[in-house]
Structures are given as C-alpha cells and as structure tokens.
Design an enzyme around this catalytic site. Structure first.
Site, PDB file in Angstrom:
ATOM      1  N   SER A   1     -23.869  24.227   4.950  1.00 44.34           N
ATOM      2  CA  SER A   1     -22.466  24.427   5.302  1.00 44.34           C
ATOM      3  C   SER A   1     -22.098  25.915   5.316  1.00 44.34           C
ATOM      4  CB  SER A   1     -21.561  23.688   4.321  1.00 44.34           C
ATOM      5  OG  SER A   1     -21.682  22.290   4.499  1.00 44.34           O
TER       6      SER A   1
ATOM      7  N   GLU B   1     -22.680  21.674  -9.606  1.00 43.43           N
ATOM      8  CA  GLU B   1     -22.245  21.125  -8.328  1.00 43.43           C
ATOM      9  C   GLU B   1     -21.689  19.722  -8.473  1.00 43.43           C
ATOM     10  OE1 GLU B   1     -24.113  20.005  -3.932  1.00 43.43           O
ATOM     11  OE2 GLU B   1     -25.282  21.218  -5.339  1.00 43.43           O
TER      12      GLU B   1
ATOM     13  N   SER C   1     -31.466  21.752   1.365  1.00 48.42           N
ATOM     14  CA  SER C   1     -31.913  20.537   2.039  1.00 48.42           C
ATOM     15  C   SER C   1     -32.833  20.825   3.218  1.00 48.42           C
ATOM     16  CB  SER C   1     -30.701  19.744   2.533  1.00 48.42           C
ATOM     17  OG  SER C   1     -29.877  19.358   1.458  1.00 48.42           O
TER      18      SER C   1
ATOM     19  N   GLU D   1     -28.301   6.889  -5.288  1.00 45.65           N
ATOM     20  CA  GLU D   1     -29.566   6.343  -5.788  1.00 45.65           C
ATOM     21  C   GLU D   1     -30.318   7.362  -6.636  1.00 45.65           C
ATOM     22  OE1 GLU D   1     -28.048   4.063  -2.493  1.00 45.65           O
ATOM     23  OE2 GLU D   1     -28.485   6.217  -2.667  1.00 45.65           O
TER      24      GLU D   1
END
Length: 719
Positions: free
Chosen positions: A162, A245, A130, A363
C-alpha cells in the site's frame, strides 16, 4: 513510558485536544469522514499537521522527535483519528510499526537517520512483506538480498504494498541465506524508494481505488548500514513487529463512521434495529477495552503477541458485521453520491474482503493462538492469591453436598460488604473472584443468590444474619401488591433451600421467611439441574418488620444480578476452553494430536477470543459496577456462552455429548445462565437508551469507552 501527562485526566485532556483539531478540519471542509481511512486516505498535509502537534511518534524518545508518552496516549490519538475517519495513511505504517521496529532493532545511526523524519511527517514508509508466491506463508518469501562489497543487492518482487507510489521509503523483508529452514535466513532492510532498480506498478482494488502496488527490485543496492537488526533474525523481528500491526484500534474502527451513522438513526420502537445496534455497541465496547489492555501490556514492557492476534481476529469480524448489519437492518444500498449511510456503505462494502486478510489471515492467527493454548506456558499471569485460595477450596468438590456449609463458615457470601454490618469486607472484585471460581469448578452452591440478598440488606441498612442461605425473587408484572401479596414469582434460584427470600418492590424490600404465612415454594430446575423454583403467594400478609424501605430500582437489582452471574459465566467459559484445549493436545487422530489440524486450531482460537473478550468485559463492568458496561458484558456473554460451548463440543466430538463426560457440567450451565435474569433484548435496549438518538457520536463514544482511575486495566469496583 508513563508520565503525569498520561494519568486519566491527562489522557482525557489529550482526547479533547485531538477531537477539537479534527472538528476544526472537518468544519473547514478539509476532509470528509470515510471508512477504512487508515489504509486508503493519504494526505501528507494532514499528517504534517499532526506532526506539528507532536502526535506522530508519540511514544518515542525526545532525542528522535518523539513525545515520550505512553502507548495508552497513542491509543487515545489513534482512536480519535479513526473515529473521525481522518486521512492518516501517509504516516500510518511508519508510526505504527516501522518506527517501533527501528527503535527496538535499529543501530544508533538508523535511529538518527529515520526517526526524526517520521515524527516530522516527512519520511514515509510502505511495508514490502507480501509476495504472490508466499501468500499467507510469510516465511516463504523469495525476494533475496545478497551481500556484496558495496552493500546488499536486492532482487525480487512484492505485492499488495500500500502507497508504495507515494512513500519515500520501504521496509523490505528478504532472504539473505537459503541454506537453512525457511524461517531462518530472513533479514529486514530499510530502502530509499528513489534507489535505481525499483519499479512500482499500480494495482486497483475492488472499488477502483489505487493504494495497492506491485513493487519490483532489479539489482537494487542497499547500503550495508540499512540492514535492520541482526542478519538472519528477520523472522523473529517481524513476528514481534506484527503485534504492533495487529493489536491496534484500526482492527476495530475501520467501519466506525458507518456504525455511528447507523446507531444515531435508530428509533426506540424499531425492535430489530434496537437489538442490532445494542449488540454492535456491546461488541465495540469490549473490543475497545481489549485494545486498551494491549496498550497497557505494552506500557508494562510486554509484547502481547497472543492478545494482539485475538483482538485482530475479533475486530475484523466486527468490522464486517457492522456493514452486514446496516445492509440487513436498514436495507442501505451503497451509493458514492448518496446520503451519509449510502456514501459510507459505498466505501465499506468493497473493503470488507480485505479485513480478515491484512495483518495475517484469520486462519494464521488461529494457529498462533492455538499454539499458546495447547502449550504449557500461560498467556497471562496466573490467579490472584484470593483466586488461588478459592481454587484450592473448590477443586474437585463441585457436587459436594457439604460444600455450601463450608463456604458459609468461610464467610464467602459477605465478600465485598462492610464488616460493621456483618460482611466480610474487601471490594466487589473479591466477590467476583469467588463467583468466577464457582463457575469454573461447577460448584452447586447458592453463593450468588445469598450474596445478592446480603447486598440488598446492606443497601437497606440492615445487619446480616450469620451463616444465612438466602435468595432474591424479582417479581414480574403479574404480582399484585398491597396489604397482601398475591400471584406467582417464577424461576427463583434456590428458593426451596433458602431461609430468607427477598422480594424487591417499588421503594421497599419484602422479607419472606418461616414467620410469614401465605406463601409456598414449588420446586423446579433449569437446564443445568440447578434449583429454579416457583413461589406461590396467596393472600400473603407481611407482618411488621418484614417490610424495609429501600430506594433500589428493579433495573439496579437486575444489573447487580447480571454482574454477579457474569462472573460465574466467565469462570465456566474458562473451563470449557481448558477442557477443549486439553483434549486437543492429548487426543490423537490419524497419528497426530487434534491440535495439529488447522480446523481444530481455528475452532480453539475462536473460542479463546471470545473468552478473552469475556474476561475484558467483566473487568470493565467490575470497575464501573453498573450501567452500560454491565449491559455490554451480558450481551457479549449471551453470544460467547453458546459459541464457546459449541466449540468445546466440536473439539471433543461424539464423546463430548455423552452424560459420562464432565464437559456437560459446564456447557449446560452456560446454556442455562446466558439469558437468566434478563435476556439479550433487554440489555440491547439498555445500551441503545444509554447512547440515545440524534446527530453526532459523542454518546456512543462515551458509552463504549474505557476510563479507569489511573489509565490502566483495573479489576476493582464498588460494593
């Protein structure tokens, strides 16, 4: 890879072994169950203990430290860890997705270098995908990797990474070529986080915990051989990786410890809590079955990208609803120092906003699913041969008055019943396939009712009359029994058209036909216009031979009815979704097909997820034949029927609510069928009774589990 160890017995043994290990650690006080533990609770010692038992890299080849077991075996281990709220974050990312990506795309050297360390619990990975500027548009990453004589020079920054401050390595998605479209020129790398130029800055989440990080790369040199897969093929590789994932049990069980604590405290007299607990239990059972199907598909060599996306969308909504239900029904306040519910709520509430974001927003997942719906490629293999035959017979003949006579000639009502008693032979699944087709094609025929009556006769040891039209009238509390029958039985399907009506009573079946005086039928209809008649009994004296001893209970008849009607509802759900998807593909607005609009895509995806869940719930109920899986099926369908009908009408717009449009033939049936027989309150109570009350979650876990004969999805069942 399937082995003898991964038979149903082998998987149960593995589950028992993992459960015993977890109980030992809990009893020794080495961890406390917590929600969202797979992302937040990092304990290298716990991960190494799992590694010593061979439970990391479970599906990987032995030469790399794996156990060469199936994805179903891995799912068993994963479920038990999440159920316990165990601290698994140290090895989670490496085991779940980075290791499989290395196996699929890595060089022989990368496999030898990284996989054994992962299986030992020593090499740990964070996922650096990300970026703030990219948001949910993963292809818009700006981090670059430039090829030099010494290796790849990495520059840029990642966010929401993370456990980067605790991991030994990072998976990094970077742009290696900016000359083409944004989905092109992306590559994947494996990076040692001790490399000079890497800076990790902590980000604290809503609860003040530190697992997120921002990671900066300033001229970080990655060796040539740490490119994963093919340069420029990163988008294809990462899309495949995301199915690992998204399709796991962690998308369903993040709040399981809270759910278990809530359900165990439900009092039978608390109708609101019983309803809520039953509905959540039903959803959990369906979602666990969907995860089982994803794992089965992976064992079969498929990459179930669509199915994983559907599971993730449904699972994250469920996890949020667990928290909201406990808050609404129990009024539980989050308190880190409180009792079990309060403490678990304190961890779960701040985690809720992230459920629908990590692994791809709802979405984005909707777009993936909708593209599959509105393309010509089927998501799963087509119908069975019997399903194809049924479709050929019923196609375009839903309202044909001569259809039922033809189906009687074909012997459909005897499907799944013993040939020696006049049935058609075969398994219960054969009848369910036919009923799915009836629902899919909107056929106005009493197949369900006649087959149910035939089943009752067979259970009572009676041979079946040839070419019979029959129905079953399940009486309410107001019927007076004895030498005569007096009272009314309402909403009896197809009673006026039936040559035989069977009334199940305690310990016997009463047969009503033209030879029995004292009863009459008052015609009526349901919302779909199907016959739902009232039987009036006025001193109805039953002649000899019209009472048959039978040990079936009212609940058994209700369960059988619910299963058969569930098959019809699933067929109707498919039709509603197909009509909506076809309309979205062909109807244009503002110069584009409706399917091109994200709002429409999301509506279709939500409907598709509910249909996928309905099909999975039906498969599980068919395998069981009765009991909690049937209750879970009907609770799932009670909600899915309304939601899918609403979605279909929303996509069709104003034209869908006109009588001339064929959509109403399907949606009116969905609205009429969803609560017939017994409503959602009944099935919620059934599930809560199956789970029982008291400490522990064993009953809840067993009630919602998947346990088939050979460990694979099985749509067979008992007659």
């Amino acid at each position: 890879m399937r082995t003898e160890r991964d038979s149903a017995e082998g998987l149960r043994a593995l589950r028992t072994e993992v459960g015993a290990f977890l109980r030992e650690w809990r009893e020794e006080g080495r961890f406390t169950p917590r929600c969202d533990s797979w992302l937040r609770d990092h304990d290298p010692a716990f991960s190494r203990a799992l590694a010593e038992r061979g439970w990391i890299g479970l599906t990987w080849p032995r030469e790399y430290g794996g156990a060469e077991r199936s994805h179903l075996a891995r799912l068993v281990v994963t479920e038990e860890l999440l159920r316990a709220g165990a601290p698994v974050a140290a090895h989670w990312m490496a085991d779940r997705q980075i290791g499989p990506a290395i196996l699929r795309h890595g060089s022989a050297e990368l496999k030898r270098r990284f996989l054994p360390g992962i299986t030992r619990g020593e090499t740990t990975f964070c996922v650096a995908m990300s970026e703030t500027e990219a948001g949910s548009d993963l292809a818009a990453v700006r981090t670059t990797a430039a090829l030099t004589g010494e290796g790849w020079l990495l520059n840029g920054r990642k966010v929401w990474t993370s456990h980067a401050h605790r991991s030994s390595h990072a998976y990094v998605l970077a742009r290696t070529d900016a000359s083409g479209r944004k989905h092109e020129g992306l590559s994947e790398f494996l990076l040692d986080l001790a490399t000079p130029g890497v800076t990790v800055r902590p980000l604290f989440d809503l609860s003040g915990e530190h697992h997120f990080n921002e990671v900066f790369f300033d001229d970080v040199l990655i060796p040539h051989d740490q490119l994963l897969g093919v340069e420029g093929q990163g988008w294809k590789q990462v899309t495949e990786q995301l199915s690992f994932e998204r399709g796991g049990a962690e998308r369903v069980l993040s709040t399981y410890p809270l759910l278990a604590a809530f359900v165990s405290g439900v009092e039978p007299g608390d109708s609101l809590a019983v309803q809520a607990a039953g509905e959540l239990t039903a959803r959990l059972s369906v979602l666990r079955a969907m995860a089982w199907r994803v794992a089965s598909d992976m064992d079969g060599g498929r990459a179930p990208i669509r199915e994983a996306a559907l599971l993730k969308a449904l699972g994250t909504a469920f996890e949020k609803d667990v928290v909201e239900t406990v808050r609404r029904v129990r009024g539980t306040l989050p308190d880190p120092a409180g009792g079990d519910l309060e403490r678990l709520m304190a961890r779960a509430v701040p985690a809720v906003p992230g459920f629908s974001l990590r692994g791809g927003t709802t979405e984005i997942l909707g777009t993936i699913v909708a593209k599959g719906l509105t393309s010509d490629a089927p998501a799963r293999p087509g119908r069975t041969p019997l399903g194809e035959l049924a479709a050929d017979v019923l196609d375009g003949r839903g309202q044909d008055p001569g259809l039922w006579e033809e189906l009687r000639e074909l012997g459909w009502s005897g499907a799944g019943l013993p040939e020696e008693l006049g049935g058609g032979g075969g398994a219960l699944q054969d009848l369910l396939t036919l009923l799915e087709a009836v629902g899919e094609h909107g056929a106005a025929v009493p197949l369900l009712e006649t087959s149910l009556a035939c089943w009752l006769l067979v259970r009572a040891g009676r041979p079946l009359p040839a070419r019979m039209t029959a129905t079953v009238a399940l009486p309410g509390a107001g019927l007076r029994t004895g030498e005569t029958l007096d009272g009314t039985i309402e909403r009896v399907p197809w009673a006026a058209a039936a040559e035989l009506v069977i009334v199940p009573l305690d310990g016997e079946l009463v047969l009503l036909d033209a030879a029995v005086p004292g009863w009459r039928v008052e015609p009526g209809h349901n919302l779909a216009g199907e016959p739902r008649d009232t039987i009036h009994l006025d001193g109805c004296r039953i002649p000899p031979g019209h009472r048959i001893a039978c040990d079936l209970t009212r609940e058994t008849v209700l369960e059988r009815t619910a299963l058969l009607q569930g098959a019809q509802i699933v067929g109707a759900l498919r039709t509603a979704l197909r009509l909506a998807a076809d309309h979205a593909r062909t109807r244009e607005q503002f110069g584009r097909p409706l399917a091109a609009f994200q709002a429409v895509s999301l509506t279709l995806a939500e409907a598709a997820a509910r249909v996928e869940g309905a099909e999975t719930a039906l498969a599980r109920a068919a395998e069981a034949g009765a009991g909690a899986p049937v209750a879970a099926l009907r609770l799932w369908l009670a909600e899915a029927a309304g939601e899918v009908a609403a979605a279909a009408h929303q996509v069709h717009g104003a034209m869908g609510i006109t009588r001339e449009h064929p959509l109403h033939h399907t949606t009116r049936r969905l609205w009429a069928w969803r609560d017939e027989g017994a409503d959602a309150r009944h099935w919620a109570g059934t599930l809560v009774r199956a789970v029982g009350q008291g400490p522990g979650d064993d009953a809840l876990w067993r009630t919602t589990g998947v346990d088939t004969a050979d460990g694979q999805d099985d749509r067979g069942g008992r007659a």
